[in-house]
Design a protein around this motif. Structure first.
Motif, PDB file in Angstrom:
ATOM      1  N   ARG A 252      -9.921  -4.249 -19.164  1.00 48.20           N
ATOM      2  CA  ARG A 252     -11.087  -4.288 -18.178  1.00 48.20           C
ATOM      3  C   ARG A 252     -11.037  -2.663 -17.569  1.00 48.20           C
ATOM      4  O   ARG A 252     -10.181  -2.106 -17.243  1.00 48.20           O
TER       5      ARG A 252
ATOM      6  N   GLU B 107     -18.066  -2.669 -14.430  1.00 46.29           N
ATOM      7  CA  GLU B 107     -17.135  -3.478 -14.830  1.00 46.29           C
ATOM      8  C   GLU B 107     -17.280  -3.850 -16.152  1.00 46.29           C
ATOM      9  O   GLU B 107     -18.268  -4.640 -16.629  1.00 46.29           O
TER      10      GLU B 107
ATOM     11  N   ARG C 255     -12.767  -0.790 -14.835  1.00 45.36           N
ATOM     12  CA  ARG C 255     -13.595  -0.576 -13.522  1.00 45.36           C
ATOM     13  C   ARG C 255     -14.134   0.675 -12.706  1.00 45.36           C
ATOM     14  O   ARG C 255     -13.650   1.051 -11.635  1.00 45.36           O
TER      15      ARG C 255
END
Length: 166
Positions: free
Chosen positions: A85, A102, A87
């Motif tokens: 991930r 995201e 971000r």
């Protein structure tokens, strides 16, 4: 807004997992539309580590778009799904217009020793969001095509072959 990809990659899930953690693969699937230069001392690592990674982004290798931070984290679910991930956030130029970012990539086993790859981008840039969505959608299709083309060349098993066309 969201951009989604769901692909079956012709490679082992462990090889796909290593590939989506590789800055080298990140650069390969982004080129030539976008190119990235690490702003970290020593440049890009062999594999992303959790944390922030500042980069400079160029379009078509011709002009600077701006600087951004890739903010990586990893997760593994009990069902064997592994996630990367990002971000991150834009720091300068048009990249700074994006107020929410995201990007999640997931790999899991698929039949026949292949990999189910899922890729989701959730982003916002205020009133510009609907104008940016087609650009991100097209870029994600480009990345998906590149991932499918490169996946059969990924093999980091005992021979550690890294034929990534780089």
């Amino acid at each position: 807004m969201r951009v989604l990809l769901k692909l079956v990659l012709d490679c082992d899930p462990d090889d796909a997992w290593r590939a989506i953690r590789s800055p080298q693969v990140f650069q390969e699937v982004s080129a030539p539309l976008t190119t990235f230069k690490s702003l970290e001392i020593g440049g890009f690592p062999e594999l992303w580590e959790a944390g922030e990674h500042p980069v400079n982004m160029s379009a078509l290798g011709l002009f600077t778009v701006g600087q951004q931070v890739i903010d990586i984290s990893f997760a593994e679910k009990p069902d064997g799904v592994r996630l990367v991930r990002d971000r991150g956030r834009g720091l300068s130029g048009p990249l700074a217009l994006v107020t929410e970012w995201e990007h999640t990539m997931a790999v899991s086993p698929a039949p026949g020793g292949k990999t189910l790859y899922r890729d989701q981008l959730v982003f916002s840039a205020g009133i510009l969001t609907p104008l940016l969505w087609p650009l991100y959608w097209a870029f994600w299709q480009w990345r998906g095509t590149a991932l499918q083309r490169l996946a059969p060349t990924w093999s980091w098993g005992t021979t550690r072959r890294t034929n990534l066309n780089l």
